[in-house]
Design an enzyme around this catalytic site. Structure first.
Site, short mmCIF file in Angstrom:
data_model
loop_
_atom_site.label_atom_id
_atom_site.label_comp_id
_atom_site.label_asym_id
_atom_site.label_seq_id
_atom_site.Cartn_x
_atom_site.Cartn_y
_atom_site.Cartn_z
N PHE A 1 0.82 -1.21 0.00
CA PHE A 1 0.00 0.00 0.00
C PHE A 1 0.86 1.26 0.00
O PHE A 1 0.75 2.10 -0.90
CB PHE A 1 -0.93 -0.04 1.23
CG PHE A 1 -1.71 1.22 1.46
CD1 PHE A 1 -2.51 1.76 0.46
CD2 PHE A 1 -1.66 1.86 2.69
CE1 PHE A 1 -3.23 2.93 0.68
CE2 PHE A 1 -2.38 3.02 2.93
CZ PHE A 1 -3.16 3.55 1.91
N ASP B 1 17.65 -15.19 4.60
CA ASP B 1 18.69 -15.10 5.62
C ASP B 1 19.53 -13.84 5.44
O ASP B 1 19.45 -13.14 4.43
CB ASP B 1 19.57 -16.36 5.62
CG ASP B 1 20.30 -16.60 4.30
OD1 ASP B 1 20.56 -15.61 3.57
OD2 ASP B 1 20.61 -17.76 4.01
N ASN C 1 8.38 -7.09 11.87
CA ASN C 1 8.65 -5.69 12.17
C ASN C 1 10.00 -5.45 12.83
O ASN C 1 10.70 -4.49 12.50
CB ASN C 1 7.54 -5.12 13.07
CG ASN C 1 6.17 -5.19 12.42
OD1 ASN C 1 6.04 -5.15 11.20
ND2 ASN C 1 5.13 -5.32 13.23
N TYR D 1 1.89 -5.07 18.55
CA TYR D 1 2.22 -4.38 17.29
C TYR D 1 3.10 -3.16 17.57
O TYR D 1 4.18 -3.01 17.00
CB TYR D 1 0.94 -3.98 16.58
CG TYR D 1 1.15 -3.09 15.38
CD1 TYR D 1 1.62 -3.62 14.18
CD2 TYR D 1 0.86 -1.73 15.44
CE1 TYR D 1 1.83 -2.81 13.08
CE2 TYR D 1 1.06 -0.91 14.33
CZ TYR D 1 1.54 -1.45 13.17
OH TYR D 1 1.74 -0.64 12.07
#
Length: 314
Positions: free
Chosen positions: A25, A57, A91, A141
Site C-alpha cells: 500500500f 537469511d 517488524n 504491534y
C-alpha cells in the site's frame, strides 16, 4: 564512521534507492513518487522471489545490498496483525537484518524504515504528540515497531547506518487494506450497496485518529531519501489533525453514496484498543525534511472509495 557522499555537486543528483515493499500500500505509492523525481537515479525493487525479508537469511540480504550498492535503503514492509511471534519477525527482526546487511555492504548508508504511531501508546486527550514524547506502547504491534525504532537509533548512534524512522500515523488512500478501519468499512459498504443492505456493522468509532494520505506518506519517504544532511532520526508523518473514526466513516459513506446506517458494536483491533486519542506534532518533519501534509481528509477518504478495486487480491 564518516557518512558516504552521494553523487552530484549538491549531493542529491544521483541517488540510488533500494526499496522493499514496492507492491504494498505505502510502498507502491513510494515507488511511483521516487521514480518520478529527477533527483533519483534509480529505484531497485527486488521481488520476494529475489529476497523475502522475513524468510530470507542475512547472508543473501547482504549480498543483495552489496550488489545494488544503494545510497539509501527504504523498507516499506511490515505486518499489522498476527501473533507476537509474527509481528516480531516482520517488524523487529527484519529491521535488525537490514541494519546488519546495510552496515556490512554499504557502511553508513541511509536506512529509512516506516514506524507507527502505535509506538507512543496512550496520549492525553488534546495533546499533539512529538517525537520526544515517552513511548509506552499498549499492543504487541506497537512494541515490535518501537523495538525496531530503537535498534535503528542505536545503529545510527554508532555510525553503522544513517537511520531514519518515519513514524507514520493512520495512512489512508487508494488500495487501503481491509486490516485498516477505512479499508474494512469501504469493503463492507461496497458489499452492502451490492446487496441492498440497510446497515453496515463496525466496531466502536469514538476514538480520535490522525489520518494521513498515502500520497503524503510517499512524499515524506522521498524527503527522507533526498535530505542532504544525516541525523534526521525519528520523524512523525501525519496530518497534524485529529478526527473521530466515526467522522471518517461518515465521509466514506458520503463518498460512496451509501444511505444506510453505520452500526457500532463489538471491539476494535488489539493494536489500537485503549488509545482513544492520537494527534501528531509534525514540526520536526517540516524543520528536518521540509515536508508537510497537503491532502485534506475528504480527498483522502474519497480516494479510499474510488480506489477500492486496487485492493483486489490483497
Amino acid at each position: 564512521m564518516s557518512r558516504p557522499q552521494r553523487s552530484g555537486g549538491d549531493g542529491m543528483n544521483q541517488v540510488r534507492v533500494l526499496l522493499f515493499g514496492a507492491n504494498g500500500f505505502v510502498g507502491g505509492q513510494a515507488r511511483t513518487t521516487l521514480a518520478a523525481d529527477p533527483r533519483i537515479a534509480t529505484v531497485v525493487c527486488p521481488p520476494r522471489s529475489r529476497h523475502d525479508l522475513v524468510a530470507g537469511d542475512l547472508a543473501s540480504l547482504t549480498d543483495l545490498v552489496r550488489e545494488v550498492q544503494p545510497d539509501v535503503v527504504v523498507n516499506c514492509t511490515g505486518r499489522l496483525t498476527g501473533t507476537g511471534h509474527d509481528l516480531v519477525e516482520s517488524n523487529t527482526l527484519v529491521t535488525a537484518r537490514l541494519i546488519e546487511a546495510v552496515a556490512a555492504a554499504v557502511p553508513g548508508a541511509r536506512l529509512v524504515r516506516l514506524g507507527s504511531a502505535s509506538e507512543y501508546g496512550i496520549v492525553a486527550h488534546g495533546v499533539s504528540v512529538a517525537e520526544d514524547h515517552p513511548c509506552e506502547p499498549v499492543s504487541e504491534y506497537g512494541t515490535t515497531h518501537l523495538a525496531a525504532t530503537r535498534l535503528l537509533q542505536l545503529a545510527d548512534r554508532d555510525g553503522r547506518v544513517d537511520g531514519v524512522t518515519l513514524r507514520v500515523f493512520n495512512p489512508i488512500g487508494a488500495g487501503l487494506h481491509r486490516d485498516n478501519l477505512l479499508g474494512r468499512a469501504a469493503g463492507l459498504i461496497q458489499d452492502a450497496l451490492a446487496r441492498g443492505d440497510g446497515q453496515v456493522t463496525l466496531g466502536p468509532l469514538t476514538a480520535y485518529r490522525d489520518f494521513v494520505d498515502v500520497r503524503d506518506v510517499a512524499a515524506a519517504v522521498l524527503a527522507a531519501v533526498t535530505a542532504p544532511e544525516p541525523g534526521t532520526g525519528v520523524v512523525n508523518v501525519a496530518s497534524g489533525r485529529a478526527v473521530t473514526s466515526r467522522e471518517a466513516v461518515r465521509l466514506l459513506a458520503e463518498a460512496a453514496g451509501y444511505p444506510g446506517a453505520i452500526v457500532e458494536q463489538g471491539t476494535g483491533p488489539a493494536r489500537s484498543t485503549g488509545v482513544d486519542w492520537i494527534r501528531a506534532d509534525v514540526g520536526r518533519a517540516r524543520a528536518a525534511l521540509g515536508w508537510a501534509p497537503t491532502y485534506e481528509l475528504s480527498e483522502s477518504v474519497k480516494a479510499v472509495w474510488t480506489g477500492l478495486d486496487a485492493t483486489a487480491g490483497r
